[in-house]
Design a protein around this motif. Sequence first.
Motif, PDB file in Angstrom:
ATOM      1  N   SER A 130      -9.262 -17.031 -42.655  1.00 60.56           N
ATOM      2  CA  SER A 130      -8.509 -16.401 -41.707  1.00 60.56           C
ATOM      3  C   SER A 130      -7.207 -15.748 -42.122  1.00 60.56           C
ATOM      4  O   SER A 130      -7.039 -14.555 -41.670  1.00 60.56           O
ATOM      5  CB  SER A 130      -7.747 -17.730 -40.794  1.00 60.56           C
ATOM      6  OG  SER A 130      -7.124 -16.962 -39.725  1.00 60.56           O
ATOM      7  N   ARG A 131      -6.804 -16.092 -43.280  1.00 61.05           N
ATOM      8  CA  ARG A 131      -5.466 -15.089 -43.774  1.00 61.05           C
ATOM      9  C   ARG A 131      -6.095 -14.069 -44.245  1.00 61.05           C
ATOM     10  O   ARG A 131      -5.582 -12.971 -43.953  1.00 61.05           O
ATOM     11  CB  ARG A 131      -4.611 -16.066 -44.910  1.00 61.05           C
ATOM     12  CG  ARG A 131      -3.530 -15.718 -45.525  1.00 61.05           C
ATOM     13  CD  ARG A 131      -2.686 -16.764 -46.154  1.00 61.05           C
ATOM     14  NE  ARG A 131      -3.483 -17.853 -46.751  1.00 61.05           N
ATOM     15  CZ  ARG A 131      -3.566 -19.054 -46.500  1.00 61.05           C
ATOM     16  NH1 ARG A 131      -2.933 -19.320 -45.204  1.00 61.05           N
ATOM     17  NH2 ARG A 131      -4.406 -19.894 -46.923  1.00 61.05           N
ATOM     18  N   GLN A 132      -7.338 -14.091 -45.147  1.00 61.23           N
ATOM     19  CA  GLN A 132      -7.758 -12.795 -45.596  1.00 61.23           C
ATOM     20  C   GLN A 132      -8.326 -12.132 -44.411  1.00 61.23           C
ATOM     21  O   GLN A 132      -7.964 -10.771 -44.563  1.00 61.23           O
ATOM     22  CB  GLN A 132      -9.114 -12.979 -46.480  1.00 61.23           C
ATOM     23  CG  GLN A 132      -8.874 -13.815 -47.751  1.00 61.23           C
ATOM     24  CD  GLN A 132     -10.166 -14.094 -48.377  1.00 61.23           C
ATOM     25  OE1 GLN A 132     -10.657 -15.123 -48.086  1.00 61.23           O
ATOM     26  NE2 GLN A 132     -10.659 -13.109 -49.372  1.00 61.23           N
ATOM     27  N   TRP A 133      -8.641 -12.565 -43.475  1.00 60.63           N
ATOM     28  CA  TRP A 133      -9.458 -11.747 -42.292  1.00 60.63           C
ATOM     29  C   TRP A 133      -8.016 -10.667 -41.677  1.00 60.63           C
ATOM     30  O   TRP A 133      -8.102  -9.765 -41.227  1.00 60.63           O
ATOM     31  CB  TRP A 133     -10.091 -12.556 -41.320  1.00 60.63           C
ATOM     32  CG  TRP A 133     -10.480 -11.864 -39.982  1.00 60.63           C
ATOM     33  CD1 TRP A 133      -9.611 -11.986 -38.863  1.00 60.63           C
ATOM     34  CD2 TRP A 133     -11.349 -10.730 -39.613  1.00 60.63           C
ATOM     35  NE1 TRP A 133     -10.410 -11.252 -37.780  1.00 60.63           N
ATOM     36  CE2 TRP A 133     -11.490 -10.408 -38.539  1.00 60.63           C
ATOM     37  CE3 TRP A 133     -12.403 -10.146 -40.567  1.00 60.63           C
ATOM     38  CZ2 TRP A 133     -12.159  -9.761 -38.162  1.00 60.63           C
ATOM     39  CZ3 TRP A 133     -13.232  -9.560 -40.191  1.00 60.63           C
ATOM     40  CH2 TRP A 133     -13.253  -9.334 -38.613  1.00 60.63           C
ATOM     41  N   THR A 134      -7.118 -11.949 -41.378  1.00 58.93           N
ATOM     42  CA  THR A 134      -5.817 -11.171 -40.476  1.00 58.93           C
ATOM     43  C   THR A 134      -5.096 -10.125 -41.341  1.00 58.93           C
ATOM     44  O   THR A 134      -4.318  -9.332 -40.687  1.00 58.93           O
ATOM     45  CB  THR A 134      -4.913 -12.160 -39.911  1.00 58.93           C
ATOM     46  OG1 THR A 134      -4.534 -12.943 -41.134  1.00 58.93           O
ATOM     47  CG2 THR A 134      -5.764 -12.977 -38.915  1.00 58.93           C
ATOM     48  N   GLU A 135      -5.239 -10.064 -42.738  1.00 56.36           N
ATOM     49  CA  GLU A 135      -4.353  -9.292 -43.712  1.00 56.36           C
ATOM     50  C   GLU A 135      -5.363  -7.957 -43.571  1.00 56.36           C
ATOM     51  O   GLU A 135      -4.549  -7.105 -44.281  1.00 56.36           O
ATOM     52  CB  GLU A 135      -4.248 -10.000 -44.881  1.00 56.36           C
ATOM     53  CG  GLU A 135      -3.065 -10.844 -45.087  1.00 56.36           C
ATOM     54  CD  GLU A 135      -2.910 -11.616 -46.053  1.00 56.36           C
ATOM     55  OE1 GLU A 135      -3.865 -11.463 -47.192  1.00 56.36           O
ATOM     56  OE2 GLU A 135      -1.886 -12.600 -46.048  1.00 56.36           O
ATOM     57  N   LEU A 136      -6.492  -7.772 -43.081  1.00 56.25           N
ATOM     58  CA  LEU A 136      -7.047  -6.639 -43.326  1.00 56.25           C
ATOM     59  C   LEU A 136      -6.442  -5.564 -42.608  1.00 56.25           C
ATOM     60  O   LEU A 136      -6.329  -5.789 -41.232  1.00 56.25           O
ATOM     61  CB  LEU A 136      -8.449  -6.795 -42.930  1.00 56.25           C
ATOM     62  CG  LEU A 136      -9.445  -7.673 -43.855  1.00 56.25           C
ATOM     63  CD1 LEU A 136     -10.838  -7.921 -43.192  1.00 56.25           C
ATOM     64  CD2 LEU A 136      -9.642  -7.145 -45.323  1.00 56.25           C
ATOM     65  N   GLY A 137      -6.706  -4.167 -43.136  1.00 53.35           N
ATOM     66  CA  GLY A 137      -6.084  -3.163 -42.488  1.00 53.35           C
ATOM     67  C   GLY A 137      -7.370  -2.457 -41.573  1.00 53.35           C
ATOM     68  O   GLY A 137      -8.510  -2.843 -42.197  1.00 53.35           O
ATOM     69  N   PHE A 181      -8.141 -14.316 -35.044  1.00 50.38           N
ATOM     70  CA  PHE A 181      -7.847 -15.201 -36.359  1.00 50.38           C
ATOM     71  C   PHE A 181      -8.925 -15.512 -37.009  1.00 50.38           C
ATOM     72  O   PHE A 181      -8.905 -15.590 -38.117  1.00 50.38           O
ATOM     73  CB  PHE A 181      -6.922 -16.445 -35.934  1.00 50.38           C
ATOM     74  CG  PHE A 181      -5.578 -15.856 -35.480  1.00 50.38           C
ATOM     75  CD1 PHE A 181      -4.364 -15.537 -36.263  1.00 50.38           C
ATOM     76  CD2 PHE A 181      -5.314 -15.909 -33.988  1.00 50.38           C
ATOM     77  CE1 PHE A 181      -3.224 -15.012 -35.978  1.00 50.38           C
ATOM     78  CE2 PHE A 181      -3.896 -15.459 -33.672  1.00 50.38           C
ATOM     79  CZ  PHE A 181      -2.673 -15.180 -34.578  1.00 50.38           C
ATOM     80  N   GLN A 216     -10.679  -1.679 -43.817  1.00 48.72           N
ATOM     81  CA  GLN A 216     -10.800  -2.577 -45.298  1.00 48.72           C
ATOM     82  C   GLN A 216     -11.812  -3.687 -44.843  1.00 48.72           C
ATOM     83  O   GLN A 216     -12.084  -3.977 -43.664  1.00 48.72           O
ATOM     84  CB  GLN A 216      -9.220  -3.240 -45.447  1.00 48.72           C
ATOM     85  CG  GLN A 216      -8.135  -2.092 -45.663  1.00 48.72           C
ATOM     86  CD  GLN A 216      -6.848  -2.971 -46.161  1.00 48.72           C
ATOM     87  OE1 GLN A 216      -6.600  -3.907 -45.366  1.00 48.72           O
ATOM     88  NE2 GLN A 216      -6.428  -2.514 -47.329  1.00 48.72           N
ATOM     89  N   ASP A 224      -8.403 -21.814 -43.136  1.00 47.41           N
ATOM     90  CA  ASP A 224      -7.176 -21.377 -43.281  1.00 47.41           C
ATOM     91  C   ASP A 224      -7.010 -19.960 -44.287  1.00 47.41           C
ATOM     92  O   ASP A 224      -6.443 -18.892 -43.964  1.00 47.41           O
ATOM     93  CB  ASP A 224      -5.992 -22.144 -43.907  1.00 47.41           C
ATOM     94  CG  ASP A 224      -5.529 -23.327 -42.942  1.00 47.41           C
ATOM     95  OD1 ASP A 224      -5.698 -23.066 -41.617  1.00 47.41           O
ATOM     96  OD2 ASP A 224      -5.143 -24.544 -43.289  1.00 47.41           O
TER      97      ASP A 224
END
Length: 167
Positions: A141-148, A10, A151, A138
């Motif tokens: 972390s959201r940007q990081w975890t949404e990466l494929g 995360f 990306q 927050d």
Amino acid sequence: MNPAPGYDAFMPHDLLHFVVERELGLTQGIFGQVAAGGTARTFHASAQGVGRAHARTRRRARARGESLAREGSESAAQSERSTYICLYEWLRRSTDVARRHRAQDFKDDVSGMRSAMPTHEAKALNAAMIDRICAALDGTSRQWTELGDGQSFTLVWPEGRRHAGRR
């Protein structure tokens, strides 16, 4: 990468440092040194090129990195302490039970760090600042975890906070 020191799905450790240093305005911390052309004794440019000119450029970069690291040693230490405390606070406030549980492993260390912090650090890392940093963590972390796979996303070090260092 997993496994590696500081790995977290995360919030990778270096990303955590970046956000904390940016929010605190630590111009001589790890990423302030990198923004000023240093290495913070951690990051190194890939060696490209051969010959005397390239060797001279690498030596100068190493010397600049060492100079910035010496100048920024206190800020780097502040960054380490602040990052640890902010990680604890971020985990403690999480809606995820496992992350909140993980925060408990840090609780005693954080308490000791806070009590031993120099006054100027404690003032800088006040409740409002911790709230601000946790909100930034927050979002990051959201940007990081949404990466494929393959990306990326970019975080920008504030131009006005670049530490010039000595030449």
